[in-house]
Design a protein around this motif. Structure first.
Motif, mmCIF file in Angstrom:
data_model
loop_
_atom_site.group_PDB
_atom_site.id
_atom_site.type_symbol
_atom_site.label_atom_id
_atom_site.label_comp_id
_atom_site.label_asym_id
_atom_site.label_seq_id
_atom_site.Cartn_x
_atom_site.Cartn_y
_atom_site.Cartn_z
ATOM 1 N N ALA A 109 9.620 3.724 -9.858
ATOM 2 C CA ALA A 109 9.128 2.988 -10.353
ATOM 3 C C ALA A 109 10.206 1.484 -9.948
ATOM 4 O O ALA A 109 11.523 2.041 -10.076
ATOM 5 C CB ALA A 109 8.761 2.111 -11.607
ATOM 6 N N PRO A 110 9.559 0.664 -8.682
ATOM 7 C CA PRO A 110 10.746 -0.712 -8.351
ATOM 8 C C PRO A 110 11.384 -1.009 -9.297
ATOM 9 O O PRO A 110 10.770 -1.176 -10.114
ATOM 10 C CB PRO A 110 10.230 -1.468 -7.422
ATOM 11 N N VAL A 111 12.411 -1.427 -8.939
ATOM 12 C CA VAL A 111 13.517 -2.186 -10.203
ATOM 13 C C VAL A 111 13.668 -3.658 -9.567
ATOM 14 O O VAL A 111 13.986 -3.640 -8.347
ATOM 15 C CB VAL A 111 14.749 -1.298 -10.478
ATOM 16 N N ASP A 112 12.860 -4.195 -10.531
ATOM 17 C CA ASP A 112 14.014 -5.992 -10.057
ATOM 18 C C ASP A 112 15.372 -6.309 -10.293
ATOM 19 O O ASP A 112 15.424 -6.601 -11.176
ATOM 20 C CB ASP A 112 12.715 -6.829 -10.788
ATOM 21 N N ASP A 135 -5.539 0.624 -6.292
ATOM 22 C CA ASP A 135 -6.791 1.692 -5.832
ATOM 23 C C ASP A 135 -5.878 2.641 -4.784
ATOM 24 O O ASP A 135 -5.687 2.665 -3.507
ATOM 25 C CB ASP A 135 -7.951 0.979 -5.433
ATOM 26 N N THR A 136 -5.159 3.356 -5.095
ATOM 27 C CA THR A 136 -3.791 3.730 -4.135
ATOM 28 C C THR A 136 -4.953 5.090 -3.408
ATOM 29 O O THR A 136 -3.806 5.216 -2.392
ATOM 30 C CB THR A 136 -3.460 5.147 -5.087
ATOM 31 N N GLU A 137 -6.086 4.979 -3.857
ATOM 32 C CA GLU A 137 -6.407 6.020 -2.705
ATOM 33 C C GLU A 137 -7.470 5.230 -1.740
ATOM 34 O O GLU A 137 -9.038 5.623 -1.781
ATOM 35 C CB GLU A 137 -7.181 7.459 -3.350
ATOM 36 N N THR A 161 0.306 -4.558 -9.848
ATOM 37 C CA THR A 161 -0.108 -3.097 -10.850
ATOM 38 C C THR A 161 -0.270 -1.864 -9.975
ATOM 39 O O THR A 161 0.411 -0.989 -10.404
ATOM 40 C CB THR A 161 -1.509 -3.446 -10.288
ATOM 41 N N LEU A 162 0.196 -2.263 -8.409
ATOM 42 C CA LEU A 162 0.799 -0.869 -8.090
ATOM 43 C C LEU A 162 1.967 0.330 -8.252
ATOM 44 O O LEU A 162 1.828 0.541 -8.438
ATOM 45 C CB LEU A 162 0.390 -0.909 -5.967
ATOM 46 N N ALA A 163 2.639 -1.039 -8.051
ATOM 47 C CA ALA A 163 4.191 -0.445 -8.665
ATOM 48 C C ALA A 163 4.262 -0.144 -9.886
ATOM 49 O O ALA A 163 4.642 0.771 -10.037
ATOM 50 C CB ALA A 163 5.077 -1.560 -7.993
ATOM 51 N N GLN A 164 3.086 -0.715 -10.981
ATOM 52 C CA GLN A 164 3.173 -0.120 -12.237
ATOM 53 C C GLN A 164 2.336 1.255 -12.157
ATOM 54 O O GLN A 164 2.711 2.166 -13.493
ATOM 55 C CB GLN A 164 2.541 -1.230 -13.532
ATOM 56 N N THR A 165 2.124 1.923 -11.245
ATOM 57 C CA THR A 165 1.427 3.427 -11.764
ATOM 58 C C THR A 165 2.503 4.130 -11.035
ATOM 59 O O THR A 165 2.095 5.237 -11.298
ATOM 60 C CB THR A 165 0.599 3.045 -10.676
ATOM 61 N N VAL A 180 0.658 -0.922 0.164
ATOM 62 C CA VAL A 180 -0.506 -0.386 0.190
ATOM 63 C C VAL A 180 0.999 1.382 -0.283
ATOM 64 O O VAL A 180 2.093 1.396 0.528
ATOM 65 C CB VAL A 180 -0.859 0.235 1.220
ATOM 66 N N PHE A 181 0.837 2.047 -0.750
ATOM 67 C CA PHE A 181 0.870 3.879 -0.417
ATOM 68 C C PHE A 181 0.586 4.407 0.584
ATOM 69 O O PHE A 181 -0.401 4.281 0.764
ATOM 70 C CB PHE A 181 0.643 4.269 -2.040
#
Length: 617
Positions: A583-586, A204-206, A573-577, A89-90
């Motif tokens: 964005a996170p790097v694997d 759903d970031t909010e 999906t959340l990371a891709q927003t 979650v953000f």
């Protein structure tokens, strides 16, 4: 250091009992305009100290506020993607960490990598890691940190705080005498928040889920379900009938339960005045709070290390939030205090009994125009406090003007919880802490790498490598360090920490070296595997061979599972927003036939081979 306390089932049973006693009623709370406010502060919240803005040097205010605005303007205050009950979650609040070079701070399964103070005595060997404006901003916050270290240390020794501009502060207080008069009227109509269990979609970031989890403790009062039944109450409670009865009353317009005057006889109103508030002492009602000291929740570090001697804050967590930019904020559910920016929590991962110092600054806009002038206390940002696991002691709210500071001393962070109640304007806070860094500094993890690599021998002529010791305990120790480097440092850094490299490159070189050391540990794992499988081929059973194989299987299984978890998080999906630069790097990640890597990324086949080997023994 974990406590061997109640099971999770027992804790849930206690929560339900308390919540049944509370029923649908609100717990009383007091604000500055309420009768008995100062006495409640003295008796049950004596670890809280307020330092009014006028008691700090004006020059310090100017430099600190300019620094906060600079960091905001440069875009280095970012929302964290944290882990709650195996769900990302953000945070509502945008954050960054400053501190001693090489320090980190861990919360909610997230490691933050401190941007260095850039103080003159800790300059990095001519390392030009950021631009002059950024460096100046960091230095200003280091100056604030130095001020807090000195100020809190004096306070702990019993000295009065320096009362700068006392006359001006008293005059200002006279103008502000009624700031608290409307807070309860504003909050009395609160519906107590959504009591239904709600789980949002990942994107759903909010969502209600993410709103309720903007916290700093994995055991926060704000559960991800938003339900009281799965709530809160973190320390031992007094299970008495009086407790339930005392809360079965309706809140009055002042925010205090009707009839509570009889519960606290002899209280007299005392407005917040002067340049500071220093509670006078502990009354009889403080005794129940003392009983909480030995019944803290699991996440607190208790006796591993205690804060003694002069205070030295080693990090500050900077926070920024603009309520106008948020689609919704959750109502504080238990007292009706108002909208929450940060839910109920203990600050986690701190040295036991260490203080926390907070500088608060709210403004209308990025130009730094003052946030003053709103009507009523609802316009102010406030701190809410409560005794953990307690529905008998009233809560306390503390309004904050721009530039005000407050300290949480002694065991207040352990025995109490606090929340942040949103005002009308955007707000910065600089929260200075004594982070528990026994396993959270660059020096620490570098020494761990050297421990592991000391078991690797490289032939100076041929360059071939071999393991020096094959004792199962030695091999297990090396593999545990291998996992620690990969999952507590490299993947944490590439998931979020590298976002700050464009502002300050201090961590870039050290992380490159850690990755090189980690790659050597991959070679050590390959040699370990070769040893276990080679002995079978040669028919040499060996006394510790089975133990070696079991050790290898355990560490490889954990590594395989954690890699998959981190991979899923990076591609969620959340990371891709997030924009590409955030964005996170694997990483580390490599293909099946990468010639530069001694072992594959996916360890499933190797795990099957070791399992088959053990089955044949």
């Amino acid at each position: 250091m974990k406590r061997s306390g109640d099971s999770e089932g027992e804790k849930r049973r206690k929560r339900r009992k308390l919540l049944q006693e509370l029923g649908d009623q609100k717990i009383p709370f007091l604000g500055p305009s309420d009768q008995g406010y100062q006495q409640l502060w003295d008796s049950s919240y004596s670890g809280l100290v307020l330092r009014r803005s006028l008691s700090l040097p004006a020059e310090l205010h100017g430099r600190v506020q300019a620094a906060l605005l600079t960091l905001r303007r440069k875009g280095c205050l970012l929302r964290d993607l944290v882990r709650i009950r195996e769900r990302d979650v953000f945070t509502l609040v945008s954050r960054t960490l400053l501190g001693e070079p090489g320090h980190t701070y861990r919360y909610l399964d997230t490691r933050l990598f401190a941007i260095p103070w850039h103080s003159e005595d800790t300059e990095v060997k001519g390392h030009n890691c950021c631009d002059p404006d950024f460096r100046a901003a960091c230095k200003a916050l280091c100056e604030l940190n130095t001020f807090f270290c000195s100020d809190v240390s004096l306070l702990k020794e019993g000295d009065r705080l320096t009362q700068c501009a006392k006359g001006e502060a008293e005059a200002k207080q006279g103008e502000e005498g009624d700031t608290g008069s409307k807070h309860s009227e504003d909050s009395k109509n609160s519906d107590g928040g959504d009591s239904e269990t709600r789980h949002s979609d990942e994107g759903d970031t909010e969502s209600k889920h993410s709103d309720e989890w903007d916290i700093e403790s994995k055991h926060s009062e704000e559960s991800c379900s938003g339900s009281k039944q799965e709530g809160q109450w973190e320390t031992e409670s007094r299970h008495s009938s009086e407790e339930g009865e005392s809360c079965q009353v309706k809140p009055s317009e002042s925010g205090v339960a009707a009839g509570s005057e009889g519960k606290f006889p002899g209280w007299t109103p005392k407005a917040i005045s002067g340049t500071e508030i220093k509670p006078a002492g502990r009354g009889a009602q403080q005794r129940p709070v003392e009983q909480l000291k030995h019944s803290l929740s699991d996440h607190h570090i208790e006796d591993k290390e205690k804060c003694t001697g002069p205070v030295k804050f080693n990090v500050t967590l900077l926070n920024y939030m603009d309520p106008a930019a948020m689609s919704q904020l959750k109502e504080e559910p238990y007292y009706g205090m108002g909208k929450m920016a940060v839910g109920w929590h203990h600050d986690e991962n701190l040295i036991s009994h260490s203080p926390v110092a907070v500088y608060s600054y709210n403004c209308h806009n990025d130009k730094g125009e003052s946030g003053e002038g709103g009507s009523g206390e609802k316009a102010c940002w406030r701190i809410g406090l409560k005794v953990a696991w307690d529905i008998h002691t009233p809560g306390l709210t503390l309004p904050l003007e721009p530039g005000d500071c407050y300290y949480m001393r002694d065991d207040l962070n352990s025995t109490h919880q606090h929340c942040v109640l949103a005002g009308e304007n955007a707000r910065f806070s600089s929260t200075h802490r004594v982070a528990e860094c026994s396993s959270g500094t660059l020096t620490y993890i570098q020494s761990r790498c050297q421990e592991a690599l000391s078991n690797l021998h490289t032939d100076p002529e041929t360059g071939s490598r071999s393991l020096l010791a094959l004792l199962p305990t030695t091999l297990q120790h090396c593999e545990e360090i291998h996992n620690e480097v990969e999952f507590e440092w490299l993947r944490q850094y590439w998931f979020q920490g590298r976002r700050f490299a464009c502002f300050c490159s201090w961590w870039t070189g050290p992380m490159e070296q850690l990755e090189k050391d980690w790659k050597l540990m991959e070679t050590m794992t390959m040699l370990f595997l070769d040893t276990v499988e080679g002995e079978e081929e040669e028919g040499q059973e060996g006394e510790g061979r089975r133990e070696m194989a079991e050790t290898l299987l355990s560490t490889l299984t954990e590594r395989h599972q954690q890699r998959q978890t981190w991979r899923d998080r990076c591609h969620s999906t959340l990371a891709q927003t997030l924009p590409p630069e955030e964005a996170p790097v694997d990483r580390p990640f490599w293909g099946v036939d990468d010639p530069n890597m001694p072992l594959p990324f996916d360890l499933a086949d190797i795990i099957n081979r070791v399992e088959s080997l053990l089955w044949r023994m």
